[in-house]
Design a protein around this motif. Structure first.
Motif, mmCIF file in Angstrom:
data_model
loop_
_atom_site.group_PDB
_atom_site.id
_atom_site.type_symbol
_atom_site.label_atom_id
_atom_site.label_comp_id
_atom_site.label_asym_id
_atom_site.label_seq_id
_atom_site.Cartn_x
_atom_site.Cartn_y
_atom_site.Cartn_z
ATOM 1 N N LEU A 5 -0.837 29.206 19.609
ATOM 2 C CA LEU A 5 0.178 30.244 19.410
ATOM 3 C C LEU A 5 -0.025 30.857 18.032
ATOM 4 O O LEU A 5 -0.154 30.136 17.034
ATOM 5 N N ASP A 6 -0.097 32.186 17.992
ATOM 6 C CA ASP A 6 -0.297 32.911 16.737
ATOM 7 C C ASP A 6 1.084 33.230 16.174
ATOM 8 O O ASP A 6 1.630 34.311 16.412
ATOM 9 N N SER A 7 1.656 32.276 15.462
ATOM 10 C CA SER A 7 3.044 32.438 15.026
ATOM 11 C C SER A 7 3.397 31.440 13.928
ATOM 12 O O SER A 7 2.854 30.336 13.881
ATOM 13 N N THR A 25 -1.674 30.595 11.879
ATOM 14 C CA THR A 25 -0.794 31.445 11.075
ATOM 15 C C THR A 25 -1.672 32.321 10.187
ATOM 16 O O THR A 25 -2.884 32.119 10.100
ATOM 17 N N ASN A 26 -1.051 33.284 9.570
ATOM 18 C CA ASN A 26 -1.730 34.066 8.532
ATOM 19 C C ASN A 26 -0.642 34.511 7.552
ATOM 20 O O ASN A 26 0.550 34.342 7.836
ATOM 21 N N PRO A 27 -1.003 35.056 6.392
ATOM 22 C CA PRO A 27 0.021 35.423 5.413
ATOM 23 C C PRO A 27 1.051 36.406 5.971
ATOM 24 O O PRO A 27 2.240 36.324 5.620
ATOM 25 N N GLY A 132 -8.577 42.700 19.321
ATOM 26 C CA GLY A 132 -7.656 43.836 19.375
ATOM 27 C C GLY A 132 -7.920 44.856 18.279
ATOM 28 O O GLY A 132 -7.895 46.064 18.524
ATOM 29 N N ARG A 133 -8.177 44.361 17.077
ATOM 30 C CA ARG A 133 -8.391 45.305 15.963
ATOM 31 C C ARG A 133 -9.703 46.065 16.137
ATOM 32 O O ARG A 133 -9.833 47.190 15.650
ATOM 33 N N LEU A 134 -10.680 45.473 16.837
ATOM 34 C CA LEU A 134 -11.912 46.215 17.147
ATOM 35 C C LEU A 134 -11.622 47.270 18.205
ATOM 36 O O LEU A 134 -12.038 48.419 18.078
ATOM 37 N N ALA A 164 -9.065 35.976 18.585
ATOM 38 C CA ALA A 164 -7.818 36.332 17.888
ATOM 39 C C ALA A 164 -7.537 37.827 18.036
ATOM 40 O O ALA A 164 -8.361 38.566 18.564
ATOM 41 N N SER A 165 -6.357 38.224 17.559
ATOM 42 C CA SER A 165 -5.918 39.625 17.665
ATOM 43 C C SER A 165 -5.913 40.048 19.143
ATOM 44 O O SER A 165 -6.477 41.072 19.519
ATOM 45 N N VAL A 166 -5.240 39.228 19.929
ATOM 46 C CA VAL A 166 -5.215 39.420 21.386
ATOM 47 C C VAL A 166 -4.050 40.337 21.752
ATOM 48 O O VAL A 166 -2.932 40.140 21.287
ATOM 49 N N ARG A 167 -4.336 41.347 22.573
ATOM 50 C CA ARG A 167 -3.319 42.353 22.874
ATOM 51 C C ARG A 167 -2.732 42.246 24.285
ATOM 52 O O ARG A 167 -1.724 42.876 24.576
ATOM 53 N N SER A 168 -3.391 41.481 25.182
ATOM 54 C CA SER A 168 -2.910 41.468 26.577
ATOM 55 C C SER A 168 -3.417 40.224 27.303
ATOM 56 O O SER A 168 -4.410 39.614 26.875
HETATM 57 O O1 G3P Z 1 -3.826 35.780 13.269
HETATM 58 C C1 G3P Z 1 -4.924 36.615 13.376
HETATM 59 C C2 G3P Z 1 -4.792 37.667 14.445
HETATM 60 O O2 G3P Z 1 -4.503 37.069 15.689
HETATM 61 C C3 G3P Z 1 -3.884 38.814 14.106
HETATM 62 O O3 G3P Z 1 -3.731 39.686 15.175
HETATM 63 O O4 G3P Z 1 -2.323 41.423 16.196
HETATM 64 O O5 G3P Z 1 -2.423 41.251 13.692
HETATM 65 O O6 G3P Z 1 -4.378 42.092 15.000
HETATM 66 P P1 G3P Z 1 -3.186 41.196 14.989
#
Ligand code: G3P
Length: 212
Positions: A5-7, A25-27, A132-134, A164-168
């Motif tokens: 879980l990205d949270s 997690t991230n900042p 997602g960011r790509l 990571a950065s999963v949108r769907s």
């Molecule tokens: O935690 C890294 C990543 O999953 C962040 O995703 O949605 O901020 O591009 P997002």
């Protein structure tokens, strides 16, 4: 496939706990959880709530400071994985934390297969390519996952691909089909994966027939 879980939101984490293998997690997520000034307390609580790995990102810029910060974070709990940015300094810190201190490292902000190759050679436990960011800038995030999986499977690397950065939910399924070992998703995506309109309508019909 491991699902993280990205949270950094304890409420969300508790809600999803039965479905997840760990946390990333991230900042930004820590700041969003509103614990920025007491983030070590929050991380301690997350680590005691979740049995699996909990990735926590450093904010230092030099490899020396990243290593110091990583060692300090690691003291909070055994299940902490140190998250480092995919920079020149981050890769040097990854190598030292992995080989000298035997600490698991998640190398994050990966956007190319060359970066992923170097992270694996630096001993990363996880590589986090951001699909997602790509996609957001009209690149193909999933094709990066395919390339990294192909490269890693050609050599003896112990690095796991953590999408990571999963949108769907489609990102999740496509990443699973490509053989990515792990993925990190927001709770919203997890709930979207569980729900299906035919499940809901089928259940309503069963209930109606049973009552009749
Ligand atoms: O935690 C890294 C990543 O999953 C962040 O995703 O949605 O901020 O591009 P997002």
């Amino acid at each position: 496939m491991e699902i993280f879980l990205d949270s950094a939101d304890l409420g969300e984490i508790k809600e999803c706990i039965e479905f997840i293998d760990g946390i990333t997690t991230n900042p930004s997520l820590i700041a969003k959880a509103g614990f920025k000034n007491k983030y070590k307390d929050l991380i301690g609580e997350i680590c005691s709530t979740v049995k699996g790995p909990v990735s926590v990102e450093v904010v230092a810029h030099t490899h020396t400071d990243m290593i110091k910060e990583g060692l300090a974070l690691k003291k909070i709990a055994d299940n902490i994985v140190i998250k480092l940015p995919l920079t020149y300094e981050g890769l040097i810190a990854c190598k030292e934390l992995s080989t000298k201190y035997n600490i698991k490292v998640n190398v994050t902000l990966c956007f190319s297969s060359g970066q992923a190759l170097l992270a694996a050679k630096a001993g990363a436990y996880l590589i986090s390519p951001f699909v997602g960011r790509l996609d957001d800038i009209s690149h193909n995030g999933l094709s990066l996952i395919k390339d990294i999986c192909t490269i890693y499977s050609s050599y003896v690397f112990n690095t796991k691909v953590l999408v990571a950065s999963v949108r769907s939910p489609t990102h999740v399924i496509e990443a699973a089909k490509l053989g990515a070992q792990a993925i990190t998703i927001a709770s919203k995506i997890l709930m979207q994966m569980i729900a299906h309109p035919l499940t809901d309508s089928g259940l309503a019909t069963f209930e109606k027939d049973w009552n009749n």
